[in-house]
Design an enzyme around this catalytic site. Sequence first.
Site, PDB file in Angstrom:
ATOM      1  N   ARG A  36     -21.579  50.735   4.587  1.00  0.00           N
ATOM      2  CA  ARG A  36     -20.996  50.538   3.255  1.00  0.00           C
ATOM      3  C   ARG A  36     -20.084  51.694   2.875  1.00  0.00           C
ATOM      4  O   ARG A  36     -19.068  51.503   2.222  1.00  0.00           O
ATOM      5  CB  ARG A  36     -22.107  50.358   2.213  1.00  0.00           C
ATOM      6  N   LYS A 197     -36.604  28.005   2.389  1.00  0.00           N
ATOM      7  CA  LYS A 197     -36.953  26.976   1.409  1.00  0.00           C
ATOM      8  C   LYS A 197     -35.756  26.227   0.850  1.00  0.00           C
ATOM      9  O   LYS A 197     -34.710  26.808   0.600  1.00  0.00           O
ATOM     10  CB  LYS A 197     -37.680  27.643   0.236  1.00  0.00           C
ATOM     11  N   GLY A 354     -28.181  37.974   3.046  1.00  0.00           N
ATOM     12  CA  GLY A 354     -28.950  39.049   3.671  1.00  0.00           C
ATOM     13  C   GLY A 354     -29.541  38.717   5.028  1.00  0.00           C
ATOM     14  O   GLY A 354     -29.239  39.363   6.035  1.00  0.00           O
ATOM     15  N   GLY A 377     -26.375  38.273  -3.038  1.00  0.00           N
ATOM     16  CA  GLY A 377     -26.359  37.397  -4.219  1.00  0.00           C
ATOM     17  C   GLY A 377     -24.973  36.892  -4.563  1.00  0.00           C
ATOM     18  O   GLY A 377     -24.800  35.716  -4.905  1.00  0.00           O
TER      19      GLY A 377
HETATM   20  P1  AMP Z   1     -33.913  32.678   3.564  1.00  0.00           P
HETATM   21  O1  AMP Z   1     -34.260  34.007   2.979  1.00  0.00           O
HETATM   22  O2  AMP Z   1     -34.178  31.533   2.656  1.00  0.00           O
HETATM   23  O3  AMP Z   1     -32.519  32.648   4.163  1.00  0.00           O
HETATM   24  O4  AMP Z   1     -34.943  32.455   4.754  1.00  0.00           O
HETATM   25  C1  AMP Z   1     -34.962  33.252   5.896  1.00  0.00           C
HETATM   26  C2  AMP Z   1     -36.350  33.221   6.443  1.00  0.00           C
HETATM   27  O5  AMP Z   1     -36.693  31.909   6.818  1.00  0.00           O
HETATM   28  C3  AMP Z   1     -36.516  34.071   7.670  1.00  0.00           C
HETATM   29  O6  AMP Z   1     -37.452  35.074   7.388  1.00  0.00           O
HETATM   30  C4  AMP Z   1     -37.054  33.106   8.724  1.00  0.00           C
HETATM   31  O7  AMP Z   1     -38.094  33.649   9.503  1.00  0.00           O
HETATM   32  C5  AMP Z   1     -37.611  31.989   7.876  1.00  0.00           C
HETATM   33  N1  AMP Z   1     -37.688  30.749   8.628  1.00  0.00           N
HETATM   34  C6  AMP Z   1     -36.697  30.105   9.240  1.00  0.00           C
HETATM   35  N2  AMP Z   1     -37.161  29.004   9.862  1.00  0.00           N
HETATM   36  C7  AMP Z   1     -38.485  28.950   9.651  1.00  0.00           C
HETATM   37  C8  AMP Z   1     -39.516  28.042  10.025  1.00  0.00           C
HETATM   38  N3  AMP Z   1     -39.243  26.950  10.753  1.00  0.00           N
HETATM   39  N4  AMP Z   1     -40.766  28.305   9.616  1.00  0.00           N
HETATM   40  C9  AMP Z   1     -41.020  29.390   8.875  1.00  0.00           C
HETATM   41  N5  AMP Z   1     -40.100  30.280   8.467  1.00  0.00           N
HETATM   42  C10 AMP Z   1     -38.840  30.065   8.858  1.00  0.00           C
END
Ligand code: AMP
Length: 396
Positions: A36, A197, A354, A377
């Site tokens: 950065r 999610k 991130g 964000g």
């Molecule tokens: P996000 O912060 O929403 O972008 O989610 C990223 C996180 O999702 C990472 O820590 C991944 O390990 C997790 N992730 C991705 N695919 C899976 C899965 N099939 N089951 C559990 N966690 C997952």
Amino acid sequence: MTYRTLSDVDLSGKRVLIRVDLNVPLDGTRVTDDTRIRRILPTVEAVIAAGGKPILLAHFGRPKGKRVPEMSLSVVIGALSSAAGRTVIFADDCIGDAAAHAVEALETGEILLLENTRYHAGEEKNDSEFAKALAANGDVFVNDAFSAAHRAHASTVGIAEYLPAVAGPGMAAELSALEKALSVPERPVVAVVGGAKVSTKLDLIGNLLDKVDAVVIGGGMANTFLAAQGISVGKSLCEHDMLDTAREIMGRAEAAQCELILPIDVVVAEAFAAQAPNKTVPARECPDDMMILDAGPDSVAAIIARFKASKTLVWNGPLGAFEIEPFDFATNAAAKAAADLTAAGALLSVAGGGDTVAALNASGSGERFSYVSTAGGAFLEWLEGKTLPGVAVLES
Ligand code: AMP
């Protein structure tokens, strides 16, 4: 969108307040990654070359309006000075006498770094008196911190009331990459939306459906879409309360003629752990006592085929549990294919968020993407189609 840039203002002999992102990772008081810091150097050099005096404004951590010594920006003086090869003067407040005296004493070619803006409660409240006090130390305001542009704070928005406000080169590069990816893209456009999610990415998917030709759904959120189609996902991460929402998204995608690409085959494991016993099965056949942790090779082949048929790619979120081997396979393979197509001039690829940056860096392909945004964000809000207040004040 058109916005003013450094070339629209006369900087000669001017005090130039530059809003930057200096949230560098630390080990104690040692800066462990100066990315950065290095990113702001072209802006600082451009200001000095134009005869201006660079005065850096930044927040650091979340001191919530109080002076928290552990969150003093003084910790970056050494790293900034050695990266810039210039003398860095530090003022232990960003407003008032300490700042004013330092600005007055600043010599040509030196950089002035002002203390953490978030030591003052007025920063996050976008208080107009505080913004005015910040503005008192400059003649021109340059915002070079895209990563803070989604927040209407005094040092990103309020200050622009009192000074001519322009985008710095870093901000301009980010905006131009994002515009090429989604506002005026070369079609077809494919988006990859992965991660844990659905619930955290609803606005994002909603905005993309109307703008892109296909959305690859990956990661844990794909499980929710599979479940919404009546497919059993065993012990997988799945938001069972979001099944109606997932079905609604599928309906909207169809109406918008945006293809949703879900996994055809998946890698299932006994536990969320590195090297957990695993196997590849069709997406419809996840055993009851196992969990889906990655997309399988057929899914990856379909994703790569879609990349090859596209001109533009926007990527947020991993395709699987990329932090633990071997469940980084799909993310790495798809990232490598996107990077290869980009290098061959066949694809414009923009990624951000991130975990996405971490995943692409781990795959070794991130640096061959057209642009990787390190703004978490702000990148997400931009993907959601929101107006970023820190960008809006720079529009001409
Ligand atoms: P996000 O912060 O929403 O972008 O989610 C990223 C996180 O999702 C990472 O820590 C991944 O390990 C997790 N992730 C991705 N695919 C899976 C899965 N099939 N089951 C559990 N966690 C997952």
